[in-house]
Design a protein around this motif. Structure first.
Motif, PDB file in Angstrom:
ATOM      1  N   GLY A  56      41.772  53.535  31.742  1.00 41.28           N
ATOM      2  CA  GLY A  56      40.396  53.304  31.346  1.00 41.28           C
ATOM      3  C   GLY A  56      39.910  52.002  31.943  1.00 41.28           C
ATOM      4  N   TRP A  57      38.585  51.906  32.121  1.00 41.13           N
ATOM      5  CA  TRP A  57      37.984  50.726  32.739  1.00 41.13           C
ATOM      6  C   TRP A  57      37.022  50.051  31.765  1.00 41.13           C
ATOM      7  CZ3 TRP A  57      39.015  48.466  37.378  1.00 41.13           C
ATOM      8  CH2 TRP A  57      39.772  49.195  38.288  1.00 41.13           C
ATOM      9  N   GLY A  58      37.044  48.730  31.761  1.00 40.54           N
ATOM     10  CA  GLY A  58      36.108  47.944  30.971  1.00 40.54           C
ATOM     11  C   GLY A  58      35.677  46.706  31.723  1.00 40.54           C
ATOM     12  N   GLN A  59      35.001  45.806  31.032  1.00 44.46           N
ATOM     13  CA  GLN A  59      34.485  44.590  31.658  1.00 44.46           C
ATOM     14  C   GLN A  59      34.522  43.441  30.674  1.00 44.46           C
ATOM     15  OE1 GLN A  59      30.388  44.666  33.519  1.00 44.46           O
ATOM     16  NE2 GLN A  59      30.154  42.843  32.245  1.00 44.46           N
ATOM     17  N   VAL A  60      34.991  42.280  31.125  1.00 45.76           N
ATOM     18  CA  VAL A  60      34.824  41.060  30.342  1.00 45.76           C
ATOM     19  C   VAL A  60      33.366  40.630  30.470  1.00 45.76           C
ATOM     20  CG1 VAL A  60      37.223  40.357  30.734  1.00 45.76           C
ATOM     21  CG2 VAL A  60      35.427  39.463  32.223  1.00 45.76           C
ATOM     22  N   SER A  61      32.968  39.643  29.683  1.00 42.56           N
ATOM     23  CA  SER A  61      31.586  39.195  29.768  1.00 42.56           C
ATOM     24  C   SER A  61      31.291  38.550  31.117  1.00 42.56           C
ATOM     25  CB  SER A  61      31.286  38.191  28.652  1.00 42.56           C
ATOM     26  OG  SER A  61      29.941  37.768  28.720  1.00 42.56           O
ATOM     27  N   THR A  62      30.059  38.668  31.526  1.00 42.64           N
ATOM     28  CA  THR A  62      29.608  38.007  32.747  1.00 42.64           C
ATOM     29  C   THR A  62      29.565  36.490  32.551  1.00 42.64           C
ATOM     30  OG1 THR A  62      27.378  38.502  31.963  1.00 42.64           O
ATOM     31  CG2 THR A  62      28.266  39.912  33.683  1.00 42.64           C
ATOM     32  N   TYR A  63      29.490  35.773  33.682  1.00 46.03           N
ATOM     33  CA  TYR A  63      29.391  34.312  33.768  1.00 46.03           C
ATOM     34  C   TYR A  63      30.754  33.655  33.499  1.00 46.03           C
ATOM     35  CZ  TYR A  63      24.644  35.939  33.051  1.00 46.03           C
ATOM     36  OH  TYR A  63      23.485  36.665  33.125  1.00 46.03           O
ATOM     37  N   ASN A  64      31.217  32.879  34.492  1.00 42.49           N
ATOM     38  CA  ASN A  64      32.554  32.271  34.432  1.00 42.49           C
ATOM     39  C   ASN A  64      33.611  33.326  34.133  1.00 42.49           C
ATOM     40  OD1 ASN A  64      31.618  29.619  34.944  1.00 42.49           O
ATOM     41  ND2 ASN A  64      31.133  29.351  32.779  1.00 42.49           N
ATOM     42  N   ALA A  65      33.436  34.495  34.718  1.00 45.07           N
ATOM     43  CA  ALA A  65      34.354  35.602  34.456  1.00 45.07           C
ATOM     44  C   ALA A  65      35.755  35.313  34.972  1.00 45.07           C
ATOM     45  CB  ALA A  65      33.821  36.877  35.087  1.00 45.07           C
ATOM     46  N   ASP A  66      35.874  34.466  35.999  1.00 50.73           N
ATOM     47  CA  ASP A  66      37.209  34.118  36.490  1.00 50.73           C
ATOM     48  C   ASP A  66      37.986  33.339  35.434  1.00 50.73           C
ATOM     49  OD1 ASP A  66      35.352  32.053  36.787  1.00 50.73           O
ATOM     50  OD2 ASP A  66      36.235  31.284  38.640  1.00 50.73           O
ATOM     51  N   ILE A  67      37.301  32.446  34.724  1.00 54.66           N
ATOM     52  CA  ILE A  67      37.948  31.725  33.616  1.00 54.66           C
ATOM     53  C   ILE A  67      38.304  32.714  32.510  1.00 54.66           C
ATOM     54  CG2 ILE A  67      37.625  29.961  31.837  1.00 54.66           C
ATOM     55  CD1 ILE A  67      35.712  28.542  33.763  1.00 54.66           C
ATOM     56  N   THR A  68      37.378  33.602  32.191  1.00 54.04           N
ATOM     57  CA  THR A  68      37.614  34.581  31.131  1.00 54.04           C
ATOM     58  C   THR A  68      38.806  35.475  31.464  1.00 54.04           C
ATOM     59  OG1 THR A  68      35.253  34.567  30.607  1.00 54.04           O
ATOM     60  CG2 THR A  68      36.547  36.393  29.739  1.00 54.04           C
ATOM     61  N   CYS A  69      38.956  35.858  32.723  1.00 56.52           N
ATOM     62  CA  CYS A  69      40.088  36.712  33.098  1.00 56.52           C
ATOM     63  C   CYS A  69      41.413  35.965  32.978  1.00 56.52           C
ATOM     64  CB  CYS A  69      39.894  37.263  34.507  1.00 56.52           C
ATOM     65  SG  CYS A  69      38.665  38.601  34.581  1.00 56.52           S
ATOM     66  N   ASP A  70      41.423  34.673  33.266  1.00 54.95           N
ATOM     67  CA  ASP A  70      42.640  33.886  33.030  1.00 54.95           C
ATOM     68  C   ASP A  70      42.992  33.897  31.542  1.00 54.95           C
ATOM     69  OD1 ASP A  70      42.956  33.253  35.693  1.00 54.95           O
ATOM     70  OD2 ASP A  70      42.009  31.279  35.538  1.00 54.95           O
ATOM     71  N   ILE A  71      41.988  33.719  30.696  1.00 53.36           N
ATOM     72  CA  ILE A  71      42.203  33.757  29.246  1.00 53.36           C
ATOM     73  C   ILE A  71      42.673  35.145  28.819  1.00 53.36           C
ATOM     74  CG2 ILE A  71      40.995  33.642  27.016  1.00 53.36           C
ATOM     75  CD1 ILE A  71      39.266  31.411  28.338  1.00 53.36           C
ATOM     76  N   PHE A  72      42.120  36.160  29.434  1.00 54.40           N
ATOM     77  CA  PHE A  72      42.524  37.536  29.142  1.00 54.40           C
ATOM     78  C   PHE A  72      44.028  37.714  29.335  1.00 54.40           C
ATOM     79  CE2 PHE A  72      43.423  41.863  30.514  1.00 54.40           C
ATOM     80  CZ  PHE A  72      42.783  42.632  29.556  1.00 54.40           C
ATOM     81  N   HIS A  73      44.541  37.245  30.455  1.00 55.57           N
ATOM     82  CA  HIS A  73      45.975  37.426  30.721  1.00 55.57           C
ATOM     83  C   HIS A  73      46.838  36.491  29.878  1.00 55.57           C
ATOM     84  CE1 HIS A  73      45.693  40.372  33.949  1.00 55.57           C
ATOM     85  NE2 HIS A  73      44.615  39.714  34.366  1.00 55.57           N
ATOM     86  N   ARG A  74      46.318  35.320  29.532  1.00 48.39           N
ATOM     87  CA  ARG A  74      47.092  34.355  28.759  1.00 48.39           C
ATOM     88  C   ARG A  74      47.080  34.676  27.263  1.00 48.39           C
ATOM     89  NH1 ARG A  74      48.131  28.787  29.464  1.00 48.39           N
ATOM     90  NH2 ARG A  74      48.228  29.286  31.697  1.00 48.39           N
TER      91      ARG A  74
END
Length: 366
Positions: free
Chosen positions: A27-45
């Motif tokens: 399945g596919w989803g999306q983190v919130s927009t804006y500073n998404a690269d930071i959010t993706c780091d938080i996602f994995h951590r």
């Protein structure tokens, strides 16, 4: 069915999530927009470690568990990251059941009314805004329009002297008496000034006054809500369910405006919908760009009983959002003032493989 891996594809502005289960379903989803690269780091951590090995279809329990496990780190970034997990799992469930998310919620995909939402303030003159909205009305059939007044967190100042006084009557004249007008103040005013502006808006038939006071000043907003007959609206910034409970119980606003991506996904937003329903309030979510937040919002609004009359639909192109590219297909297009809720399973859209190939990639797995 267990979560086997979680992948992110992102740039600075937007990030997508792919969930894969132990039987290979995805399945596919999306983190919130804006500073998404930071959010993706938080996602994995801070999100992935609690999700890997968990039951993929017990979405509510997993989304509730992660803030507890990360209780030392409450706030916006964690919720923006959880959104990626939540929305990917809803897509997974829809694909497994061969239903759209709208149908999973008890609704039916159909053309849904939208309002043309302008993000511009200092970048556009009142004359140009009125002309632009008129042109879009004629092209896409919009009957409702939102534009900006005041100054973002403006301490009672206007973007420039006289702008608000000029743009409101100018847009009304350009669009005519039949147009539904909404305005957004972006935390601009103290209560006294907000009430003054609100009375002016009422004189010109504006029906929606968004975030008139600093969004964290609930008692200020409540004063404005109680003083005006038009709808005072807000809530897009709030990602804490306890604050939502407080705001709904005090009837801080007339219309609740959660943002699915800021709040932590569909599951948490449905809790806000329930709170608003209990308070007798409609829900018209914040969906201010053409990422998947608008897709998520359309599916939800097609199913909930206290849906407001329209979905926010951004009119800004790549000139305003240079990162807003060809993310997914089919693209959302306004026709006769409505946008079709995607009909395919899950979210009903396919992400652009070329965009994914060019994105920053990370993977967490068992």
């Amino acid at each position: 069915m267990k979560i086997k891996s979680l992948e992110t594809f992102c740039n600075q502005y937007i990030g997508f999530v792919r969930v894969t289960t132990d039987d290979g379903s995805q399945g596919w989803g999306q983190v919130s927009t804006y500073n998404a690269d930071i959010t993706c780091d938080i996602f994995h951590r801070q999100v992935a470690k609690w999700s890997l090995g968990a039951e993929a279809l017990d979405i509510d329990a997993l989304v509730a568990l992660i803030p507890e496990r990360e209780h030392k780190f409450p706030g916006s970034y964690l919720m923006r990251a959880i959104t990626g997990l939540d929305t990917a799992l809803w897509d997974l469930r829809g694909k497994l059941e061969k239903k759209s998310v709208c149908e999973l919620l008890g609704g039916k995909p159909r053309p849904f009314p939208v309002y043309a939402s302008s993000m511009k303030r200092g970048e556009i003159t009142p004359e140009a805004e009125a002309e632009r909205l008129s042109r879009l009305r004629d092209t896409h059939g919009y009957t409702a329009f939102k534009f900006r007044v005041g100054k973002e967190c403006g301490h009672d100042e206007d973007e420039w002297p006289g702008r608000t006084d000029a743009i409101v009557p100018m847009v009304r004249k350009a669009l005519g008496d039949s147009a539904t007008l909404l305005v957004d103040a972006n935390s601009s005013y103290t209560p006294k000034k907000a009430i003054e502006i609100g009375k002016f808006l009422e004189q010109h038939g504006v029906v929606h006054f968004e975030e008139p006071c600093p969004y964290w000043e609930y008692d200020w907003t409540k004063q404005v809500t109680d003083a005006l007959s038009l709808d005072v609206t807000g809530g897009e910034q709030d990602c804490d369910l306890a604050l939502w409970k407080f705001a709904m119980e005090m009837r801080c606003v007339d219309v609740a405006q959660p943002d699915i991506c800021y709040l932590g996904g569909l599951s948490r937003t449905l809790k806000v919908v329930e709170m608003a329903n209990k308070a007798g309030l409609p829900v018209t979510p914040h969906a201010a760009n053409m990422s998947m937040v608008t897709v998520f919002t359309l599916h939800m609004m097609g199913a909930i009983s206290n849906a407001g009359p329209y979905v926010e639909f951004s009119i800004e192109g790549n000139d305003y959002y240079p990162w807003q590219e060809d993310f997914y297909r089919p693209a959302l297009v306004a026709r006769d003032g409505k946008v079709q809720i995607p009909e395919g399973p899950g979210w009903g859209v396919d992400l652009n493989p070329q965009w994914l190939d060019n994105a920053k990639y990370q993977k967490s797995e068992l």
